[in-house]
Enzyme design. Structure first.
Site, PDB file in Angstrom:
ATOM      1  N   ASP A 225      18.492  46.299  29.030  1.00  0.00           N
ATOM      2  CA  ASP A 225      19.514  45.393  28.473  1.00  0.00           C
ATOM      3  C   ASP A 225      18.820  44.167  27.901  1.00  0.00           C
ATOM      4  O   ASP A 225      18.345  43.307  28.641  1.00  0.00           O
ATOM      5  CB  ASP A 225      20.511  44.985  29.562  1.00  0.00           C
ATOM      6  CG  ASP A 225      21.662  44.160  28.999  1.00  0.00           C
ATOM      7  OD1 ASP A 225      21.683  43.941  27.778  1.00  0.00           O
ATOM      8  OD2 ASP A 225      22.526  43.734  29.786  1.00  0.00           O
TER       9      ASP A 225
ATOM     10  N   ASP B 228      24.775 -29.393  -6.801  1.00  0.00           N
ATOM     11  CA  ASP B 228      24.690 -28.602  -8.029  1.00  0.00           C
ATOM     12  C   ASP B 228      24.147 -27.201  -7.749  1.00  0.00           C
ATOM     13  O   ASP B 228      23.865 -26.452  -8.665  1.00  0.00           O
ATOM     14  CB  ASP B 228      23.819 -29.314  -9.066  1.00  0.00           C
ATOM     15  CG  ASP B 228      22.378 -29.454  -8.590  1.00  0.00           C
ATOM     16  OD1 ASP B 228      22.120 -29.185  -7.399  1.00  0.00           O
ATOM     17  OD2 ASP B 228      21.511 -29.829  -9.400  1.00  0.00           O
TER      18      ASP B 228
ATOM     19  N   HIS C 271     -23.871  -7.411 -11.435  1.00  0.00           N
ATOM     20  CA  HIS C 271     -24.342  -6.313 -12.296  1.00  0.00           C
ATOM     21  C   HIS C 271     -23.475  -6.163 -13.546  1.00  0.00           C
ATOM     22  O   HIS C 271     -22.994  -5.075 -13.867  1.00  0.00           O
ATOM     23  CB  HIS C 271     -24.382  -4.993 -11.504  1.00  0.00           C
ATOM     24  CG  HIS C 271     -25.348  -5.030 -10.365  1.00  0.00           C
ATOM     25  ND1 HIS C 271     -26.706  -4.905 -10.537  1.00  0.00           N
ATOM     26  CD2 HIS C 271     -25.146  -5.207  -9.025  1.00  0.00           C
ATOM     27  CE1 HIS C 271     -27.300  -4.989  -9.350  1.00  0.00           C
ATOM     28  NE2 HIS C 271     -26.371  -5.181  -8.422  1.00  0.00           N
TER      29      HIS C 271
ATOM     30  N   ASP D  66      -3.350   6.415 -11.290  1.00  0.00           N
ATOM     31  CA  ASP D  66      -3.786   7.722 -10.799  1.00  0.00           C
ATOM     32  C   ASP D  66      -4.620   7.505  -9.542  1.00  0.00           C
ATOM     33  O   ASP D  66      -5.120   6.385  -9.289  1.00  0.00           O
ATOM     34  CB  ASP D  66      -4.608   8.463 -11.861  1.00  0.00           C
ATOM     35  CG  ASP D  66      -4.671   9.960 -11.547  1.00  0.00           C
ATOM     36  OD1 ASP D  66      -5.371  10.667 -12.277  1.00  0.00           O
ATOM     37  OD2 ASP D  66      -4.037  10.393 -10.573  1.00  0.00           O
TER      38      ASP D  66
ATOM     39  N   GLU E 293      -8.593   7.698 -16.470  1.00  0.00           N
ATOM     40  CA  GLU E 293      -9.731   8.536 -16.087  1.00  0.00           C
ATOM     41  C   GLU E 293     -11.047   7.830 -16.385  1.00  0.00           C
ATOM     42  O   GLU E 293     -12.002   7.892 -15.609  1.00  0.00           O
ATOM     43  CB  GLU E 293      -9.662   9.870 -16.843  1.00  0.00           C
ATOM     44  CG  GLU E 293      -8.492  10.763 -16.468  1.00  0.00           C
ATOM     45  CD  GLU E 293      -8.610  11.327 -15.074  1.00  0.00           C
ATOM     46  OE1 GLU E 293      -7.596  11.774 -14.538  1.00  0.00           O
ATOM     47  OE2 GLU E 293      -9.717  11.278 -14.503  1.00  0.00           O
TER      48      GLU E 293
END
Length: 1506
Positions: free
Chosen positions: A464, A1032, A1241, A1291, A1379
């Site tokens: 069963d 104001d 540099h 990226d 890139e």
């Protein structure tokens, strides 16, 4: 050998009786027992191994010591069998010495293993008692009463070892057995009466026997009362039974006789019940025969019970109990069907009525028909039977006259499984179906019975898969007893005996499993707990008739699936995983992946408390790449929304996820790898065929699948109340019990057709029912854990406090109490181990919630009645109750106070939440009861303080504290204060001017809004009870009109202002739109805008108009020696105007005495502490007392002249001679350029432009730099992009193992970069907010990465107003600029990393080099270009606003709503979104005109010319 044996016997005289008892224990299932030689061999071997214990007597303590040592030894491979025999023999000897009688060696080992933990505790306690009381006898554990050396006695509790031993004997031999009587008589010698009776009550046994024992004890007590009349020295029944005595009182010597009498009564009762049980007329032996009617059985039973010499209550109990338990199986089932859960309490007459037809011929035929009915068709009876071949009701498919039909090709004459045209199924699409995923087991027509060896006996067990436990009716007592266990099923609650480590054998497969012994079970069942271990599976035949709908899932566009390598695992974890995966593969839930499926997801495992391994899968990467599905179910169902039902059933779907197939094209992305230890072989790769745990779409797919499966069934049963959440199903109805259970069985059969199983032990029939953490009762509901833990004053960790509050919040729908003090305690340090301190106020708050939870009970919803929601103000929270009848809440809740909302607004927010809850749970709109008066709420609505009211509402007398309306927008009688504040001339200043002439101003740091509010605060401090404030600032004006409660305001300045205002009698607030043309406002603006002479400190005095300077005060007594100079710092800071400077001079009174001030010039911009330098010109010491005027401050006008050049025509003797006229001045800059290049540099062009050196010299510097020569830039990527001001590209790039997010502005080339944790959408959105805050961009271009195209990212871009576009997929030219920036950034970063300790510092230095130090062809850096562009935009915007600033118009005013004549033209002084301000020339008043009454005209021509 015989002599040696006899000699050995003499060596262990103290164990003679123990060895004799041990020889009765069987070695195995047969009749063979242990011998005396076996025992002596074991004892001799132990003495040889443990020589240090050889001289000690063989007590139980020594045996446990030997047992523990043996467990720590590891025998050689050739000696393992002898070692196991030694352990088993020792276990048998130990059991015999403790008086226990195990039947087999295996049972003895189990008993000793079970007692190990208890024995350790007993030894520790025993040593302590032996030190205190050396006169104790050998078996001290049986003496709860201890004799003290100093006299008297003390009591201690019964040892757990003794109690466990008595339980074991009662379980094995019976509560009234001779063995139990002998053990109890021995241990109870010195127990108190209370100990004896309590131990007896807690022993396992038949309840009827316990009732008989209690009856016998009552008879003994009555006999004692008759034979012993009350007297001074006569013991009462209460004294004998230990009633009303403390343990200490019962242990004294004067109670020895009472204890012995009680012990004798108990032994007599046990013997009487035992003799009764063996007597032929014993009612417990009267059982119904298979051929006997129930009426005849009851007659015999009642006759036997009436003959018993017991009291009437016991006879009544025996009648009610035995009339069910001793009935036949058929009668029991019939009573279950008719009487339901009250079968145990039903009278004998009701049971006879239920079983009147049992045993008749008609009943037998009915049972025979049920037995012959095919399995799995319980839900289709009579006319409801339906043929799955032709679709017509009234017959089954195997009875169909049209002939069997193939469901594949549609032709008749064969079944689908035999179809020759059947082809391999392809990939399923959306809406396609497939069968439940199962292991390749043999399919049978009905649940089979198979032969299983349980212990020593072969049994036929029913297979069963719906049963979790293996159940047998009898057992040979082998294995380890684990006490009683409660089983719950359709028939109600049943109690059985649990045994572990039982020998189970199926064919050649042998395991150690767990069984439940249930004598009343009609059938013996093999449950799922042992089926999988034995390799047995079962599939019902009708499960093939319906298919599970498939839900299509896929990856996001552009994603390729996870490719994460499997991390290393220990040998232990690999073995645990292999066992789990092998089982999953055998069951058909995973399969072997083909080589071209390259995706991989890591797996690992953890060990549970039970010692078993649990497999875990890291689906995080796959979840990121998978497209989402909608949630089919948005929340948990609530019992307050359920209707009251007569019958309920709770079902649990077993292995819900593992039954539903996974969409086939998606399976390749779920692959995982099983590693090979030491790489001794190839790894094995698997994939999932079903919904895996931990995958984000498993809940959604499961919910949609169950929705499709159950939709039709629910529509066919409108009379039931059906609810499902994940794998928990609720069924409620007002039908009859039999009809209700029939529907439940029909549902079970229906979903079983799809392969879903409903475990029998998790099915709950009737009340109380546990569902989703709630406990359902017939008339009410509550939570399963209905108590909260106590808290005490003292320290507590944040982690524990969070768990406590979480338990409370879960139960708020029955508590409805706020806990503001406890919630405030959680603020501060967020570390989980950080400590908080519980005080009395927190304890009282918590106890109020605990008490409320005890008292409150939830009720069910009645669709015929209206629903009401009543709100009230609690402790810093809104509390509400939902009800249909007073005093019977459906549920309650709490809405904690929301900052910056008034009380009325908070109550409306809570009313909205209440209404939403009621609509979701009941589908009705509630009638809302608001606290207070109706006119107050109408006024709040008219004033605009609230913008929503319930559809149906009324008021009641609540506890809301309405604030008095003392802040109005009308003029009140009293002075007027004009306030202003802001950044004036680069410094923050604030002040006010009153109509009374009072003025105030001060310098203070802060934002414009803060300074405006501070000015109002100072005016409120100085103003009278009735006053007007003019500002104001529209922001401040609207804030004051809202009249917030200061308790809910976050802004501290606003909270102080409202507190001051609420203390006033009445205050009018007014707003004017600007300073131009309004004299008072212009005056306050000029007043605080002036650079005034401001001082801080008390070291200066005000001067008269005719005085030359301000007197300075000596801060303390100062002593100046003769001829010495001393510098004295005074308590003074001064802020001079731009056109002033000051000097400190000597006072004439001091100069007369020879004391002078030296120097003392104060520049205009100096704001530090003032110091006075004093010189004593006398030849004796001078003392200046504290508070004396000793110097003066004189203000002087500042004169500034520009320095002119020398002039080229001026004649000098030197003329043009000398160094510097050669033109070679740039040579001096070469060392500076070299030093700068070593830092950053830069390229040659930047050095040439910045230092003015020749281009060739700059190139020589770069060429001589080793770092630059080693890290030359690669060739430039070619491509074109959109460029423009404020247009950026973004990226990700990678540097070593670090991820960098790079932004570049396409016009200037400005770079912004940050190191990030990962390429996730959440991380990108956080960085986007930082980027936007610094650069205010307008447009952005990115590629099509998941983080950039996510829906949340697009919504953020839209919110910020950024035009976001994406490049062309797989086209690098569309991202050429960023890139190229990646290469430049990483090239420069590589040069600078050696110069910095941290990577983040090197990255920041790289940005300095590229944005500031890098110069272009025109000598400008990217930062210069970016700033220039921003400035140009600002100038253009300012020029445009100036052109639009001066406007003219015609206007008209209205009286009583009717427009007047047009007037003008006139100049517009101020313009807003809906109105303007103009000055009326006739009345010299300022008017606010709506735009609908204004006509704008071009400015006059003369102004245009200018």
């Amino acid at each position: 050998m015989a002599k040696q044996g006899s000699k050995e016997k003499k060596g262990y005289p103290e164990l003679k009786e123990v060895i004799k008892a041990t020889c009765k224990i069987r070695v195995g299932p047969g009749k063979e027992t242990l011998t005396e030689g076996n025992c002596l061999w074991a004892l001799k071997t132990i003495d040889f191994i443990f020589e240090d214990l050889k001289t000690e007597p063989w007590t139980i303590t020594k045996m446990y010591t030997v047992w523990d040592r043996l467990k720590g030894l590891t025998p050689e491979e050739t000696s393992k069998r002898e070692f196991a025999s030694l352990q088993a023999t020792l276990a048998c000897i130990m059991c015999s010495q403790m008086g226990m009688k195990p039947e087999t060696v295996q049972a003895a080992k189990g008993i000793i293993s079970m007692k190990e933990g208890l024995q350790e505790n007993k030894e520790a306690k025993g040593e302590k008692v032996e030190q205190l009381y050396p006169n104790l006898e050998k078996h001290r554990e049986v003496y709860p009463i201890v004799n003290l050396q100093a006299g008297g006695r003390s009591w201690k509790a019964v040892e757990s070892v003794v109690f466990q031993q008595l339980q074991t004997v009662a379980m094995q031999h019976g509560l009234v057995s001779e063995d139990f009587e002998r053990q109890l008589a021995y241990y109870a010698t010195t127990w108190t009466s209370k100990d004896i009776l309590e131990v007896l009550a807690m022993m396992p046994g038949n309840r009827a026997q316990k009732e008989l024992i209690q009856g016998k004890l009552n008879e003994e007590a009555e006999r004692w009362v008759r034979q012993n009349p009350p007297g001074p020295n006569v013991l009462t029944v209460d004294q004998i039974m230990g009633v009303g005595q403390t343990n200490q009182q019962a242990s004294q010597a004067n109670m020895d006789q009472a204890r012995q009498i009680c012990r004798q009564w108990v032994i007599t009762a046990l013997r009487s019940v035992r003799h009764m049980s063996h007597r032929p007329g014993n009612p417990m032996l009267v059982k119904q025969k298979n051929t006997e009617s129930y009426e005849d059985f009851i007659a015999r039973l009642l006759e036997a019970i009436d003959a018993e010499p017991v009291t009437d209550p016991i006879k009544t109990y025996l009648k009610v109990t035995l009339s069910y338990t001793n009935a036949s199986t058929d009668c029991q089932k019939q009573m279950d069907r008719t009487l339901g859960t009250r079968v145990q309490q039903a009278t004998v007459e009701e049971k006879m009525q239920a079983c009147r037809d049992v045993g008749s011929e008609g009943f037998k035929m009915q049972l025979l028909a049920q037995a012959l009915r095919p399995q799995g068709k319980a839900g289709h009876k009579g006319v409801n039977q339906k043929c799955y071949n032709c679709g017509k009701p009234g017959h089954l498919a195997r009875q169909c006259r049209q002939g069997i039909i193939c469901h594949h090709c549609g032709k008749r004459g064969h079944m689908q499984k035999d179809c020759r045209q059947k082809k391999q199924q392809g990939k399923q699409q959306e809406g396609a179906t497939c069968g439940a995923v199962r292991a390749p087991y043999v399919v049978t027509e009905a649940p089979p019975k198979i032969e299983i060896k349980v212990g020593t006996r072969w049994k036929k067990l029913l297979v069963d898969t719906g049963a979790d436990k293996t159940i047998v009716t009898s057992h040979d007592m082998s294995g380890i007893p684990k006490g009683r266990i409660i089983l719950q099923g359709i028939g109600g609650i049943i109690e059985g005996e649990k045994w572990e480590q039982v020998h189970l054998q199926y064919k050649d497969k042998i395991i150690r499993g767990t069984i439940v012994v249930l004598a009343t079970s009609p059938v013996e069942v093999l449950g799922r707990d042992n089926m999988s271990e034995l390799g047995i599976g079962l599939i019902m035949a009708n499960l093939e008739e319906k298919k599970i709908p498939i839900t299509e899932v896929r990856l996001k566009e552009g994603c390729k699936g996870p490719h994460i390598a499997q991390w290393p695992l220990t040998q232990e974890k690999l073995e645990g995983l292999k066992e789990i995966v092998d089982r999953l593969e055998k069951e058909g839930k995973v399969g072997r992946a083909p080589p071209h499926w390259t995706c991989n997801t890591p797996i690992f495992c953890i060990k549970k408390k039970s010692g078993k391994w649990r497999m875990l899968i890291d689906f995080r990467e796959l979840n990121k790449q998978t497209e989402d599905l909608a949630e089919a179910q948005l929340g948990l169902p609530h019992p307050g929304g359920l209707q009251r039902k007569k019958h309920v059933t709770i079902l649990d779907i077993g292995d819900a996820y593992f039954t539903i197939p996974l969409y086939e094209p998606y399976r390749q992305y779920t692959c995982f790898t099983m590693l090979s230890p030491n790489n001794l072989g190839p790894c094995v790769r698997y994939y999932w065929k079903v919904l895996p745990q931990g995958w984000k779409l498993s809940p959604s797919v499961y919910q949609f699948t169950m929705q499709k499966i159950l939709r039709g069934w629910i529509e066919e049963h409108p009379m039931i109340q059906f609810g499902i959440y994940m794998d928990d199903i609720y069924i409620g109805s007002d039908l009859g019990l039999e009809e209700h259970r029939g529907i439940v069985n029909e549902l079970a059969s229906y979903i079983a057709q799809y392969g879903f199983m409903l475990p029998e032990d998790k099915r709950q029939e009737g009340y109380p029912a546990k569902w989703l953490g709630f406990e359902l009762h017939p008339e009410k509901w509550k939570f399963q854990k209905h108590t909260l833990p106590e808290i005490t004053e003292g320290p507590i960790t944040l982690n524990k406090l969070q768990k406590l509050v979480g338990d409370l919040v879960w139960r708020q729908s029955l508590i409805g109490k706020s806990i503001p003090n406890i919630l405030k305690l959680m603020e501060g340090d967020r570390a989980l181990q950080s400590e908080r301190y519980i005080e009395s106020i927190h304890v009282r708050e918590w106890e109020a919630c605990r008490q409320k939870l005890k008292e409150m009970e939830g009720n069910y919803y009645d669709e015929e009645k209206d629903i009401y929601g009543q709100l009230d103000w609690g402790n810093k929270a809104i509390e509400y109750i939902v009800f249909q009848e007073k005093g019977k809440p459906l549920w309650v809740n709490v809405v904690h106070s929301i900052k910056n909302l008034s009380q009325a607004q908070q109550i409306i927010k809570a009313a909205q939440k209440l209404t939403q809850e009621v609509i979701i749970r009941t589908g009705k709109i509630p009638w809302i009861l608001l606290p207070g008066r109706e006119e107050d709420w109408i006024l709040e609505l008219q004033m605009g303080n609230i913008n929503w009211m319930p559809s149906f509402w009324s008021c009641y007398k609540g506890s809301v504290r309405w604030k008095k309306r003392n802040v109005i927008a009308e003029v009140v009688s009293g002075p007027t204060y004009y306030t202003d504040g802001g950044k004036k001339n680069g410094r923050g200043s604030l002040g006010y001017i009153a109509s009374t002439g009072e003025k105030f101003r001060i310098y203070e740091e802060g934002t414009n809004q803060q300074l405006e509010l501070r000015a109002i605060e100072e005016a409120c401090k100085q103003g009278p009870e009735k006053m007007n404030i003019v500002t104001d600032s529209r922001y401040a004006y609207e804030f004051m009109l809202r009249n917030w409660d200061e308790e809910v305001i976050r802004n501290p300045i606003q909270a102080r202002i409202m507190e001051l205002m609420h203390n006033k009698e009445k205050i009018g607030v007014h707003w004017v739109p600007g300073h131009k043309g309004i004299p008072q406002n212009e005056e306050i603006d000029r007043y605080i805008s002036e650079i005034f002479l401001a001082k801080e400190g008390r070291g200066i005095l005000q001067k008269r108009a005719e005085d030359a300077g301000y007197d300075l005060i000596c801060p303390q007594e100062i002593s100046i020696p003769a001829g010495q100079v001393k510098r004295i710092a005074i308590d003074l800071k001064i802020n001079l105007k731009k056109d002033q400077w000051a000097m400190i001079g000597t006072k004439s009174s001091f100069a007369n005495k020879g004391v002078f001030v030296q120097g003392g010039i104060i520049d205009s911009g100096y704001q530090g502490t003032i110091q006075v330098v004093i010189y004593n010109s006398n030849n004796k010491e001078v003392v200046i007392p504290q508070g004396r005027k000793f110097a003066q401050l004189i203000l002087m006008p500042l004169i500034h002249e520009e320095l002119e050049p020398w002039g080229e025509t001026r004649k000098t003797e030197r003329g043009e001679q000398g160094f510097g006229s050669t033109g070679m001045y740039w040579i001096e800059n070469i060392p500076l350029a070299e030093e700068e290049h070593n830092k950053w540099h830069q390229d040659a062009v930047s050095l040439h432009l910045e230092f003015g050196i020749p281009r060739t010299a700059a190139e020589d510097i770069v060429q001589q730099c080793d770092v630059c020569q080693e890290n030359k830039m690669p060739s430039t990527l070619r491509g074109s992009n959109k460029r423009g001001i404020d247009h950026w590209q973004v990226d990700y790039t990678h540097y070593e193992d670090k991820i960098i997010l790079v932004w570049v502005e396409t016009n200037s080339g400005l770079i912004y970069a940050e190191r990030v944790k990962g390429e996730t959408g959440q991380e990108f959105r956080v960085q986007t907010m930082k980027w936007y805050a610094m650069f205010a961009p307008k447009s952005l271009q990115s590629d099509n990465g998941p983080a950039f195209v996510a829906e949340s990212t697009q919504l953020l871009m839209k919110y910020l107003g950024i035009e976001h576009t994406t490049g062309i997929p797989w086209n690098p030219q569309s991202q050429a600029l960023v890139e190229r920036t990646h290469q430049t950034l990483k090239n420069t970063l590589e040069k600078l990393i050696p110069m910095f300790n941290a990577f983040e510092s090197a990255l920041a230095g790289t940005l300095i080099t590229l944005n500031i130090k890098r110069k272009g062809g025109l000598g400008t850096s990217p930062m210069d270009i970016f700033i220039f562009n921003k400035e140009q935009q600002r100038i253009q915007q300012q020029s445009k606003s100036k052109q639009e600033k001066i406007r003219f118009c015609y206007y008209r005013t209205r009286k009583r709503g009717h427009p007047g004549e047009w007037q003008g033209p006139t100049q517009v002084l101020w313009g807003g979104d809906g109105a303007i301000v103009v000055k009326d020339r006739g009345t010299d008043r300022y008017l606010v005109i709506a735009n609908k009454d204004v006509k704008f005209i071009p400015p006059p021509k003369e102004i245009q010319k200018e």
